[in-house]
Write an enzyme that holds these catalytic residues in place. Sequence first.
Site, mmCIF file in Angstrom:
data_model
loop_
_atom_site.group_PDB
_atom_site.id
_atom_site.type_symbol
_atom_site.label_atom_id
_atom_site.label_comp_id
_atom_site.label_asym_id
_atom_site.label_seq_id
_atom_site.Cartn_x
_atom_site.Cartn_y
_atom_site.Cartn_z
ATOM 1 N N SER A 25 112.415 63.649 120.562
ATOM 2 C CA SER A 25 111.490 62.606 120.782
ATOM 3 C C SER A 25 112.081 61.234 120.976
ATOM 4 C CB SER A 25 110.278 62.685 119.928
ATOM 5 O OG SER A 25 110.761 62.648 118.384
ATOM 6 N N HIS A 42 109.599 55.693 115.963
ATOM 7 C CA HIS A 42 110.220 56.173 117.242
ATOM 8 C C HIS A 42 110.056 54.844 118.380
ATOM 9 C CE1 HIS A 42 109.220 60.224 116.087
ATOM 10 N NE2 HIS A 42 109.722 60.607 117.147
#
Length: 286
Positions: A44, A268
């Site tokens: 990710s 992220h």
Amino acid sequence: MSVVVRGTRLAAVGVGVLVAGALLAAPADAAPLRGAEYVALGDSAAAGPLIEPQDRSSPGCFRAERNYPAVIAQRVGARLRDATCSSARSANVYATPQRTVAGLVPVQASTLSARTRLVTLTIGLNDVGMFPIALSCASIPGSTPCNQRYRRGGPDDLHVRINAAGVKWGRMLDSIRRHAPNAKVVVVGYGTYIRSGGCAAQPIRPADADFFRSVVAKANRVMAAQAQRRGMQFVDIGPMSEGHDMCAPPARQYFYGTVPSELGVPLHPTPLGMVAIGRYVASRLG
């Protein structure tokens, strides 16, 4: 890992428009790769979950159309085949199909061939469960600090896990080379998620912030050693992302905090971060 959504879609779309403009304005950095096949592999951190617009061709991977591989492809003029997939582990790159909410995803290395001229890869932290562990480090009254929970008076458990994973990472890189014998393989490390000592804006104890940094740095060192041992390039994005961590103002953040200020996944890359990482990696390809 589970996906946590905060904020509004309107904010994410607004940032996405800015990112698109940056992509269109970007010049090429590596002319020899123009028109060449480029395959992106990874988890990710490369895929970009919830960054709009999402790639609907593989919905279970939560992959952004404008992640850092897309930025690289734009800058060097390469033809991108994006196999990145959120929640991927190293085994999903070279050995085991990945189970997602939308079904099985083939082994990522199956997208490689003798025609591939460039490969980028970001992977490894899911092998040691780092992201859910980091989220569990949020300071809650009465909770045990992470730096104590994973040391327990002896060797650091996460550092031990990373050392053990190094052998698997080496096998993965060997598999990539076999599948793409003519490609330049570039391993991209993980960035600076939080500054030394943490900050008041994030509910993470200063010692836990430093512990988190040490674990990410350890993973980068072990992966870099495996890559360099095989003549592959390792790009360290830690220094370039200093000052753009989750403690930075939203307009400067390369990584979302434990509670994102807009639609995004904690810890992220942000849309801004994806552009910055892509540009940085592209500038190092020569």
